[in-house]
Design an enzyme around this catalytic site. Structure first.
Site, PDB file in Angstrom:
ATOM      1  N   TYR A   1       0.607  -0.897  -0.011  1.00 55.35           N
ATOM      2  CA  TYR A   1      -0.124  -0.145  -0.126  1.00 55.35           C
ATOM      3  C   TYR A   1       0.489   1.048   0.101  1.00 55.35           C
ATOM      4  O   TYR A   1       1.615   1.562   0.925  1.00 55.35           O
ATOM      5  CB  TYR A   1      -0.619  -0.447   1.148  1.00 55.35           C
ATOM      6  CG  TYR A   1      -1.456   1.848   1.111  1.00 55.35           C
ATOM      7  CD1 TYR A   1      -2.869   0.811   1.036  1.00 55.35           C
ATOM      8  CD2 TYR A   1      -1.077   2.163   1.767  1.00 55.35           C
ATOM      9  CE1 TYR A   1      -4.476   2.015   0.953  1.00 55.35           C
ATOM     10  CE2 TYR A   1      -2.372   3.604   2.407  1.00 55.35           C
ATOM     11  CZ  TYR A   1      -3.490   3.818   1.447  1.00 55.35           C
ATOM     12  OH  TYR A   1      -4.405   4.703   1.121  1.00 55.35           O
TER      13      TYR A   1
ATOM     14  N   GLU B   1      -1.811   6.211   8.197  1.00 54.82           N
ATOM     15  CA  GLU B   1      -2.513   5.025   7.264  1.00 54.82           C
ATOM     16  C   GLU B   1      -1.487   4.594   8.369  1.00 54.82           C
ATOM     17  O   GLU B   1      -1.514   2.846   8.210  1.00 54.82           O
ATOM     18  CB  GLU B   1      -2.233   5.362   5.774  1.00 54.82           C
ATOM     19  CG  GLU B   1      -3.614   6.166   5.421  1.00 54.82           C
ATOM     20  CD  GLU B   1      -3.064   6.272   4.247  1.00 54.82           C
ATOM     21  OE1 GLU B   1      -3.439   6.372   3.202  1.00 54.82           O
ATOM     22  OE2 GLU B   1      -2.168   6.900   3.457  1.00 54.82           O
TER      23      GLU B   1
ATOM     24  N   ASP C   1      -9.065   2.230   1.161  1.00 60.66           N
ATOM     25  CA  ASP C   1      -7.645   2.897   1.219  1.00 60.66           C
ATOM     26  C   ASP C   1      -7.941   1.556   2.187  1.00 60.66           C
ATOM     27  O   ASP C   1      -6.605   1.222   2.873  1.00 60.66           O
ATOM     28  CB  ASP C   1      -7.690   4.080   1.472  1.00 60.66           C
ATOM     29  CG  ASP C   1      -7.540   5.193   0.220  1.00 60.66           C
ATOM     30  OD1 ASP C   1      -7.639   4.588  -0.771  1.00 60.66           O
ATOM     31  OD2 ASP C   1      -7.075   6.344   0.631  1.00 60.66           O
TER      32      ASP C   1
ATOM     33  N   ASP D   1       1.257  15.191   6.044  1.00 64.98           N
ATOM     34  CA  ASP D   1      -0.185  15.017   5.985  1.00 64.98           C
ATOM     35  C   ASP D   1      -0.591  13.904   7.246  1.00 64.98           C
ATOM     36  O   ASP D   1      -0.174  13.040   6.900  1.00 64.98           O
ATOM     37  CB  ASP D   1      -0.574  14.617   4.501  1.00 64.98           C
ATOM     38  CG  ASP D   1      -2.081  13.909   4.274  1.00 64.98           C
ATOM     39  OD1 ASP D   1      -2.519  13.905   5.032  1.00 64.98           O
ATOM     40  OD2 ASP D   1      -1.825  13.766   3.204  1.00 64.98           O
TER      41      ASP D   1
END
Length: 157
Positions: A6, A99, A71, A93
């Site tokens: 990912y 994530e 996601d 970010d």
């Protein structure tokens, strides 16, 4: 042997986009990453809608939910996370950091990729909560088949 990844990154300003593009090019050159079966969020936009062409989507709850769930599935369905991250305040970010935290929570290896010229201290949570922190210059040759834990040696706070 190759791993699926990912690929977490930002693209909300020109510097973030340049960092992402350089990272994706390096990952494509890395023989230990199966890029064809990896997950780059920009390549999996809900209904193929482009937020650069349609910024109003960022406020659309259907788009938000579908993007979030897509996601999360991308992280769940890959072997590891490669997170391209610039800790400068103008480029940091929180989505990428979320994530990273989620991947850590489900015990996925996470490689944090910083700009080569980074001088900005990294918050200790992503600095310590990842498998390894590398520079962009190392991305094309990093062995993702065996991402061994390495203690972050840079400045952290």
């Amino acid at each position: 042997m190759t791993k699926t990844a990912y690929i977490a990154s930002s693209w909300f300003n020109p510097e973030q986009t340049a960092h992402m593009n350089a990272g994706v090019a390096a990952i494509k050159a890395n023989p230990t990453v199966d890029m064809e079966n990896s997950y780059l969020p920009l390549s999996h936009q809900y209904k193929n809608l482009d937020t650069m062409e349609h910024p109003e989507l960022l406020s659309d709850s259907e788009w938000q939910m579908a993007t979030f769930n897509g996601d999360v599935q991308g992280i769940n369905n890959t072997d590891l996370v490669i997170a391209m991250y610039d800790p400068q305040l103008k480029n940091s970010d929180p989505g990428v950091l979320w994530e990273v935290g989620y991947a850590y929570g489900i015990r996925k290896p996470v490689i944090l990729v910083l700009p080569d010229d980074n001088e900005t201290p990294v918050n200790l949570m992503p600095a310590i909560g990842v498998t390894a922190v590398i520079k962009m210059a190392d991305l094309a040759s990093y062995n993702f088949n065996f991402p061994n834990y390495e203690v972050y040696q840079g400045k952290a706070f």
